[in-house]
Design an enzyme around this catalytic site. Sequence first.
Site, mmCIF file in Angstrom:
data_model
loop_
_atom_site.group_PDB
_atom_site.id
_atom_site.type_symbol
_atom_site.label_atom_id
_atom_site.label_comp_id
_atom_site.label_asym_id
_atom_site.label_seq_id
_atom_site.Cartn_x
_atom_site.Cartn_y
_atom_site.Cartn_z
ATOM 1 N N LYS A 1 1.665 -2.474 6.068
ATOM 2 C CA LYS A 1 1.902 -2.906 5.020
ATOM 3 C C LYS A 1 3.437 -2.721 4.681
ATOM 4 O O LYS A 1 4.349 -2.617 3.573
ATOM 5 C CB LYS A 1 1.183 -1.778 4.149
ATOM 6 C CG LYS A 1 -0.159 -2.028 4.019
ATOM 7 C CD LYS A 1 -0.345 -3.151 3.366
ATOM 8 C CE LYS A 1 -1.982 -4.041 3.122
ATOM 9 N NZ LYS A 1 -1.766 -5.084 2.309
ATOM 10 N N TYR B 1 -1.882 -0.999 10.093
ATOM 11 C CA TYR B 1 -2.394 -0.665 8.622
ATOM 12 C C TYR B 1 -0.932 -0.484 7.681
ATOM 13 O O TYR B 1 -0.383 -1.269 7.167
ATOM 14 C CB TYR B 1 -3.056 -0.319 8.161
ATOM 15 C CG TYR B 1 -4.012 -0.579 6.743
ATOM 16 C CD1 TYR B 1 -4.541 -1.652 6.403
ATOM 17 C CD2 TYR B 1 -2.809 0.276 5.615
ATOM 18 C CE1 TYR B 1 -4.188 -1.853 4.743
ATOM 19 C CE2 TYR B 1 -3.412 0.431 4.759
ATOM 20 C CZ TYR B 1 -4.504 -0.913 4.264
ATOM 21 O OH TYR B 1 -4.068 -1.864 2.455
ATOM 22 N N SER C 1 0.880 -0.791 -0.180
ATOM 23 C CA SER C 1 0.175 0.320 0.006
ATOM 24 C C SER C 1 0.823 1.215 0.002
ATOM 25 O O SER C 1 2.121 0.998 0.585
ATOM 26 C CB SER C 1 -0.749 0.205 1.382
ATOM 27 O OG SER C 1 -1.411 1.450 1.143
HETATM 28 P P1 NAD Z 1 -12.015 -5.988 -0.229
HETATM 29 O O1 NAD Z 1 -12.167 -6.018 1.002
HETATM 30 O O2 NAD Z 1 -12.700 -5.454 -1.583
HETATM 31 O O3 NAD Z 1 -11.222 -7.810 -1.124
HETATM 32 C C1 NAD Z 1 -9.932 -8.150 0.043
HETATM 33 C C2 NAD Z 1 -11.006 -9.299 0.062
HETATM 34 O O4 NAD Z 1 -9.883 -10.109 0.390
HETATM 35 C C3 NAD Z 1 -12.249 -9.987 0.620
HETATM 36 O O5 NAD Z 1 -12.966 -10.622 -0.308
HETATM 37 C C4 NAD Z 1 -12.104 -10.680 1.698
HETATM 38 O O6 NAD Z 1 -12.926 -11.529 2.094
HETATM 39 C C5 NAD Z 1 -10.220 -11.080 1.631
HETATM 40 N N1 NAD Z 1 -9.904 -10.936 2.869
HETATM 41 C C6 NAD Z 1 -9.565 -10.812 3.666
HETATM 42 N N2 NAD Z 1 -9.047 -10.840 5.022
HETATM 43 C C7 NAD Z 1 -8.671 -12.102 4.862
HETATM 44 C C8 NAD Z 1 -8.104 -13.386 5.081
HETATM 45 N N3 NAD Z 1 -7.622 -13.112 6.502
HETATM 46 N N4 NAD Z 1 -7.858 -14.338 4.339
HETATM 47 C C9 NAD Z 1 -8.773 -14.575 2.982
HETATM 48 N N5 NAD Z 1 -8.938 -13.391 2.388
HETATM 49 C C10 NAD Z 1 -9.045 -12.390 3.317
HETATM 50 O O7 NAD Z 1 -10.346 -4.977 -0.367
HETATM 51 P P2 NAD Z 1 -8.961 -4.455 -1.173
HETATM 52 O O8 NAD Z 1 -9.318 -2.955 -2.057
HETATM 53 O O9 NAD Z 1 -9.921 -5.388 -2.541
HETATM 54 O O10 NAD Z 1 -8.248 -4.829 -0.645
HETATM 55 C C11 NAD Z 1 -7.088 -5.893 -1.695
HETATM 56 C C12 NAD Z 1 -5.952 -5.462 -0.789
HETATM 57 O O11 NAD Z 1 -5.134 -4.233 -1.154
HETATM 58 C C13 NAD Z 1 -5.612 -5.706 0.428
HETATM 59 O O12 NAD Z 1 -4.312 -6.477 0.840
HETATM 60 C C14 NAD Z 1 -5.543 -3.972 1.058
HETATM 61 O O13 NAD Z 1 -4.965 -3.856 2.308
HETATM 62 C C15 NAD Z 1 -5.001 -3.223 -0.377
HETATM 63 N N6 NAD Z 1 -4.978 -2.678 -0.146
HETATM 64 C C16 NAD Z 1 -6.123 -1.750 -1.315
HETATM 65 C C17 NAD Z 1 -6.591 -0.345 -1.548
HETATM 66 C C18 NAD Z 1 -7.581 0.296 -1.752
HETATM 67 O O14 NAD Z 1 -7.511 1.465 -1.825
HETATM 68 N N7 NAD Z 1 -8.877 -0.212 -2.027
HETATM 69 C C19 NAD Z 1 -5.060 0.565 -1.602
HETATM 70 C C20 NAD Z 1 -3.787 0.176 -1.246
HETATM 71 C C21 NAD Z 1 -3.789 -1.300 -0.217
#
Ligand code: NAD
Length: 263
Positions: free
Chosen positions: A173, A169, A154
Amino acid sequence: MRVLDRFRLDGRVVLVTGGGSGLGRAMASAVAEVGASVAVVDRDGARAATVTRELTAAGARALAVTADVSRAEETERAVSATVAAFGRLDVLFNNAGITSVAARAHEFAEAEWRRVLDTNLTGVFLMARAALQIMLAQERGPSGLRGKLVNTASIWGLGGSQLHPVPAYAAAKGGVVNFTRELAAEYARDGITVNAIAPGFFQTNLSPRMREPDFATRFGSTVPLGRIAQPEELQGLAVFLASSASDYVTGQIIAIDGGITAV
Ligand code: NAD
């Protein structure tokens, strides 16, 4: 080989954690579209099954696995199920993650700290460990590689957040960022590349905040390009890092953030 052919993943096997939603779902559909067989791993089995149905309907080979990446035995089961279904494992998108309550460090609950670290950092380690055990035993491909790990970090693993406090978080990260470099250095001679994607603000289901009506304008106004992103905008980078187009890239943290980390 023609340039676009380097981005094809025909015959490759890709496992995506958190593949049931958001960025993971976009990664899964991108690699399936360019030919990969995909294991969609999520602790929410219904989400994983939905995405798998979509991929299969589009003509891909896909497998849904319900597993929690913070539990060692479940990460091993997810990798074994993938190898049992598709015969090998070429790419791990180590992507599952959660957000936390917004609280400053001096009043942050220890249980919440551990919950976030368990999934966002220990989960990345456990999945990497299970995948590396399979990859190390595989034959090398034409450019000498045995496999690729792509971790989701992130921008808050690269710097602090000015928008709201996210100490656990950010710590997790930041851990993913340097875990990526450590694995890249350690496994390069084994023919395994390890890179990370550092997203900025993408509209997903990560946080209830993202469903607030003013999320896009409030967060978008802080981005040099002036807007938040949709998950599909990460697909090109995901395919690049999964494919032989990136065979000489390892240990890199690639921000995809509309310029946030440029200023
Ligand atoms: P999201 O919530 O839409 O998708 C995350 C998925 O991970 C969900 O389906 C959830 O059920 C699954 N999950 C959560 N914990 C889990 C576990 N312990 N075991 C298995 N599955 C698990 O969120 P997203 O935004 O798609 O996030 C994906 C990644 O991207 C994450 O690591 C998040 O930190 C990172 N991220 C997202 C953003 C953003 O702006 N959306 C920014 C920076 C980083």
